[in-house]
Each structure stands twice: as C-alpha cells, then as structure tokens.
Design a protein around this motif. Structure first.
Motif, short mmCIF file in Angstrom:
data_model
loop_
_atom_site.label_atom_id
_atom_site.label_comp_id
_atom_site.label_asym_id
_atom_site.label_seq_id
_atom_site.Cartn_x
_atom_site.Cartn_y
_atom_site.Cartn_z
N THR A 142 46.66 35.53 42.68
CA THR A 142 47.17 35.77 44.03
C THR A 142 46.70 37.15 44.50
N ASP A 143 46.73 37.35 45.81
CA ASP A 143 46.39 38.67 46.32
C ASP A 143 47.37 39.72 45.83
N GLU A 144 48.62 39.31 45.64
CA GLU A 144 49.62 40.25 45.13
C GLU A 144 49.28 40.70 43.72
N ALA A 175 37.96 40.39 53.67
CA ALA A 175 38.65 41.58 54.18
C ALA A 175 40.08 41.65 53.67
N THR A 176 40.76 40.51 53.66
CA THR A 176 42.14 40.47 53.17
C THR A 176 42.21 40.85 51.70
N LEU A 177 41.30 40.28 50.90
CA LEU A 177 41.29 40.61 49.48
C LEU A 177 40.96 42.09 49.28
N ARG A 178 39.99 42.59 50.00
CA ARG A 178 39.59 43.99 49.84
C ARG A 178 40.75 44.94 50.13
N HIS A 179 41.60 44.56 51.06
CA HIS A 179 42.77 45.39 51.39
C HIS A 179 43.68 45.58 50.18
N HIS A 180 43.71 44.59 49.27
CA HIS A 180 44.58 44.68 48.10
C HIS A 180 43.94 45.42 46.93
N LEU A 181 42.62 45.61 46.97
CA LEU A 181 41.92 46.20 45.84
C LEU A 181 41.82 47.72 45.97
N ARG A 182 41.68 48.37 44.83
CA ARG A 182 41.44 49.80 44.84
C ARG A 182 40.07 50.09 45.43
N PRO A 183 39.93 51.16 46.20
CA PRO A 183 38.60 51.50 46.75
C PRO A 183 37.57 51.61 45.63
#
Length: 297
Positions: A142-144, A175-183
C-alpha cells in the motif's frame, strides 16, 4: 544504480542443474549492450526454485561477467533468517544492491513486511530495492506502507508492477506514490507492457524482462526516456505489442523468454526449472516469428 535499464536475465537450466554456459551467453549480451544494471535472480531468474547454494553460484557467475556494470541480486525467501543468509551471500558475491520481495506462505500483514525490510536494511551494507510483485507473492504494498519505509535509509528504489493504462492516470499514480517516498528514492516500472507509460509518467528505471534477453531493443526505449522524448518512447513500446501479446497469452513472461532464449540458440529450448514446462512447438514457432518480425536484439 537505480536509473535507466535494469536487465533481468533468465537463469537457464538443464537436466543436470543450472546451465552455466547458457547463463554466461545471456550475460554476454547484456554486458555487450552496456545495460545500466543487471537484475539477477528476479522472478524471471527463477530465484524461488533455487537452493541457497545455487543462488550464490548464479550471483558469483553474474559478477564475474558484470565488470563495472552494477548488479542487483534478489534475496526473496519465506523466512527472515533465510533472507538474511541470502543477503550475506549476495553481498559476498559482489552485489551492489539487494532486491527484496515480500514472499510468504501465511498471508503477511503490513507490520510484518515493514519488520522484514527494517531488519534487512539494518543488516545490509548495500541499498535495497522494494520488489512489489503481487502476481507472485500475493502481497500488495500500500502507499501507506511505502510511506512507513521513508524511515529506512537503506531503501533506495521501488519496483512497481505496472501503472494505469492511460497517460494521465499513469502520471497521477507515479506522482501519488512519489509523495509517499523519501526524496531520492527512485520508482522503477516493471510489467514490460507498461514500460512506455511508466517511463513517460516519471519512472526513473525500467526493471525489464525484455531487456534481459533483448537489451539493444529495450535500451532504445530507456534512452528515448532519458532524452525526454515521450513520443518516441510510446512509439518504440507500441512497436513491441506483438511481444507484449505473447506475454499476456502465456500468463507469465518467463515462459516466453525461456522459449526465445532457446530460439536464439543461447540455451536449450527446455530451460525452465521443474515443475515449469517448455511451451509447445506451435507456440515456440510463433515466438520465433515475432522475434524475426520485430528484429529483436
């Protein structure tokens, strides 16, 4: 390490075990093409069918051929202890990164999968790529859960199973997934028919089955993506629709790639680990025709 074309070759077999000569021929195609990285013992590499000793041998052989090309080795197994042993072996063989799926017999919870990645990244001395492959593991990240892994410095890339089948939806998904990941954590597209969509949507790497046998063909697509040429990416990917159709027809790309390697004379036609069986002669003939018509290299 986690950009461009990561090529995933077969691990071919004969009746006597691993076909080391055939594996070496496959690796030679990849190194000659100068792929950006090697993905060893992925699902196409049949990691789940090999013993610990066989997996160590395959990783060692791959490193002997890799030269300066980075190598990622899959360390998936049911138990955490087994994963840690495999991670030690892969690192001893010279792996530059570890590919980690959430393999299970009992259905895993998010907490259990997070605990697995926390443990492995704490013990590993090389970075880890999250392998989200619900088609084989029957676990979906999950994205969470991806968001929780922001705290794990060792996680440097996420291998996703595909994207939605329209450009706008694909962009939104990445874009949604990238928002959850560390830079700095890259997103890699797999599921080869989605490669063009994923790369155009912003994925930095193609974790490619096609590239594991036809690296020159696959590199054209990643090079077009690196040149910010989405029209060419789409055209090159769409041109391979007959190959993607074969993947869909036979359920898993591994059977098509195994037959194709045999058609090219790199391995025996029957090069899959049992209980997997080679495709029938009529299907192999169809695969040979597609290879010729598309001039796959």
């Amino acid at each position: 390490m986690f950009t461009g074309l990561c090529a995933f070759p077969l691990t071919p077999f004969t009746a006597g075990g691993i076909d080391e000569e055939g594996f070496s021929k496959l690796l030679a195609r990849l190194t000659a093409a100068r792929v950006d990285s090697l993905g060893i013992l992925g699902s196409t590499g049949s990691y789940a069918y090999l013993t610990r000793e066989q997996r160590q041998r395959v990783a060692t052989l791959a490193k002997q051929h890799a030269g300066d090309i980075p190598m990622m080795v899959c360390v998936g197994a049911v138990s955490t202890d087994a994963v840690l042993h495999l991670a030690e072996d892969a690192q001893a063989a010279g792996a530059d990164a570890l590919l980690l799926p959430a393999v299970s017999y009992q259905t895993l919870t998010d907490d259990e999968v997070f605990g697995l990645f926390e443990t492995v990244t704490r013990h590993a001395s090389v970075p880890v790529c999250v392998y989200d492959n619900p088609g084989t593991t029957h676990f979906t990240f999950t994205d969470e859960l991806h968001g929780r892994q922001r705290s794990l410095d060792g996680v440097r890339s996420v291998k996703i199973p595909g994207v939605p089948d329209t450009p706008a939806a694909a962009v939104d998904r990445v874009a949604t997934l990238r928002h959850h990941l560390r830079p700095g954590v890259t997103i890699g597209i797999s599921g080869d028919p989605f490669a063009g969509l994923g790369l155009n949507a912003g994925c930095e790497v193609w974790y490619s089955v096609c590239g594991g046998l036809f690296p020159e063909t696959a590199k054209q697509i990643t090079q077009a993506a690196a040149s910010n040429d989405p029209v060419r990416v789409t055209a090159l990917s769409d041109r391979l629709e007959p190959l993607w159709a074969l993947f869909r027809k036979h359920g898993r790309s591994i059977r098509v790639m195994a037959a194709a390697a045999g058609v090219l004379g790199l391995t025996d036609i029957d090069c899959l680990p049992r209980p997997l069986l080679p495709l029938p002669a009529d299907d192999i003939a169809e695969i040979a025709q597609v290879i010729a018509e598309l001039d796959l290299k």
